[in-house]
Design an enzyme around this catalytic site. Structure first.
Site, mmCIF file in Angstrom:
data_model
loop_
_atom_site.group_PDB
_atom_site.id
_atom_site.type_symbol
_atom_site.label_atom_id
_atom_site.label_comp_id
_atom_site.label_asym_id
_atom_site.label_seq_id
_atom_site.Cartn_x
_atom_site.Cartn_y
_atom_site.Cartn_z
ATOM 1 N N ASP A 125 0.856 -1.177 0.000
ATOM 2 C CA ASP A 125 0.000 0.000 0.000
ATOM 3 C C ASP A 125 0.895 1.230 0.000
ATOM 4 O O ASP A 125 1.609 1.476 0.978
ATOM 5 C CB ASP A 125 -0.885 -0.033 1.259
ATOM 6 C CG ASP A 125 -1.779 1.175 1.426
ATOM 7 O OD1 ASP A 125 -1.619 2.188 0.706
ATOM 8 O OD2 ASP A 125 -2.654 1.117 2.314
ATOM 9 N N GLY A 157 -9.098 5.324 -6.973
ATOM 10 C CA GLY A 157 -7.869 4.547 -6.992
ATOM 11 C C GLY A 157 -6.794 5.085 -6.064
ATOM 12 O O GLY A 157 -7.057 5.503 -4.934
ATOM 13 N N VAL A 158 -5.565 5.099 -6.564
ATOM 14 C CA VAL A 158 -4.410 5.566 -5.795
ATOM 15 C C VAL A 158 -4.614 7.010 -5.353
ATOM 16 O O VAL A 158 -4.331 7.372 -4.210
ATOM 17 C CB VAL A 158 -3.114 5.437 -6.640
ATOM 18 C CG1 VAL A 158 -1.937 6.111 -5.958
ATOM 19 C CG2 VAL A 158 -2.795 3.990 -6.913
ATOM 20 N N ASP A 159 -5.113 7.836 -6.259
ATOM 21 C CA ASP A 159 -5.321 9.258 -5.974
ATOM 22 C C ASP A 159 -6.229 9.439 -4.755
ATOM 23 O O ASP A 159 -5.896 10.167 -3.816
ATOM 24 C CB ASP A 159 -5.924 9.929 -7.210
ATOM 25 C CG ASP A 159 -5.918 11.449 -7.158
ATOM 26 O OD1 ASP A 159 -5.247 12.028 -6.288
ATOM 27 O OD2 ASP A 159 -6.587 12.039 -8.010
ATOM 28 N N SER A 192 -1.246 5.039 -14.542
ATOM 29 C CA SER A 192 -2.157 4.914 -15.688
ATOM 30 C C SER A 192 -2.689 3.515 -15.968
ATOM 31 O O SER A 192 -3.417 3.324 -16.935
ATOM 32 C CB SER A 192 -1.536 5.479 -16.981
ATOM 33 O OG SER A 192 -1.553 6.879 -16.965
ATOM 34 N N THR A 193 -2.356 2.512 -15.145
ATOM 35 C CA THR A 193 -2.781 1.147 -15.457
ATOM 36 C C THR A 193 -4.107 0.752 -14.821
ATOM 37 O O THR A 193 -4.586 -0.355 -15.042
ATOM 38 C CB THR A 193 -1.695 0.120 -15.064
ATOM 39 O OG1 THR A 193 -1.439 0.224 -13.662
ATOM 40 C CG2 THR A 193 -0.419 0.364 -15.842
ATOM 41 N N GLY A 194 -4.709 1.659 -14.066
ATOM 42 C CA GLY A 194 -6.017 1.398 -13.469
ATOM 43 C C GLY A 194 -7.122 1.887 -14.389
ATOM 44 O O GLY A 194 -7.256 1.419 -15.520
ATOM 45 N N TYR A 236 -7.302 4.394 -16.156
ATOM 46 C CA TYR A 236 -6.836 4.984 -17.421
ATOM 47 C C TYR A 236 -6.466 3.924 -18.458
ATOM 48 O O TYR A 236 -6.103 4.237 -19.572
ATOM 49 C CB TYR A 236 -5.663 5.926 -17.172
ATOM 50 C CG TYR A 236 -6.049 7.253 -16.542
ATOM 51 C CD1 TYR A 236 -7.364 7.547 -16.173
ATOM 52 C CD2 TYR A 236 -5.102 8.219 -16.324
ATOM 53 C CE1 TYR A 236 -7.698 8.754 -15.598
ATOM 54 C CE2 TYR A 236 -5.435 9.444 -15.751
ATOM 55 C CZ TYR A 236 -6.737 9.699 -15.390
ATOM 56 O OH TYR A 236 -7.071 10.911 -14.825
#
Length: 170
Positions: free
Chosen positions: A8, A30-32, A115-117, A119
């Site tokens: 995480d 997501g991460v953001d 960008s792999t989520g 996006y």
């Protein structure tokens, strides 16, 4: 030093963590969203003062309640089949984050898979771009520790494969 770990990113004890942000820098999914929640409302307040960020660029803020001193925000490209310069933009994300980390005397930085989520950048392609860009940066900055923090085992596998492929050529 470059390490690929499962974990995480909001729990990483590093000088800077990278936020795979949207261009507004005002939080998202997501991460953001996870980074904004963990950092607290002060992060959003500071992000409002820096007026967004263009895709492929990067901006730095304080880390607030995170174990990291800084958050480096970078909006990654949305995948459109590779027709809109997505590969160059993704490479720019990593390069600009690493440059900002070095400029701010960071000795350690943790990245998510940008960008792999939502996006939809293909994970195999994104992992190769990320690993190659990070290793090239580390040639000139060997004293910085870079971690790729993978959220799940599938992502970890792709990054491990990309690192193995890249180091076979060295």
């Amino acid at each position: 030093m470059f390490r690929i770990v499962l974990g995480d990113i909001t729990k990483e004890t590093v000088d800077a963590i990278v936020n795979a942000a949207n261009t507004s820098l005002l939080g998202g999914g997501g991460v953001d969203g996870a980074i904004h929640r963990a950092a607290g409302p002060e992060l959003l307040a500071e992000c409002r003062t820096i007026h967004g960020c263009k895709t492929g660029q990067a901006k730095i803020t304080k880390g607030y309640r995170l174990p990291a001193k800084y958050v480096i925000h970078t909006p990654g490209p949305i995948w459109n089949g590779g027709t809109r310069d997505e590969e160059r933009l993704l490479r720019n994300c990593y390069e600009n984050c690493l440059r900002l980390a070095a400029e701010n005397d960071c000795q350690s930085v943790a990245f998510p898979s940008i960008s792999t989520g939502i996006y939809r950048f293909p994970l195999e392609k994104a992992s190769r771009i990320a690993v190659r860009t990070i290793l090239e940066f580390l040639e000139a900055h060997p004293d910085i520790e870079v971690r790729m923090v993978c959220f799940d085992r599938e992502t970890l596998g792709y990054y491990g494969t990309a690192l193995k492929e890249q180091t076979e050529f060295l």
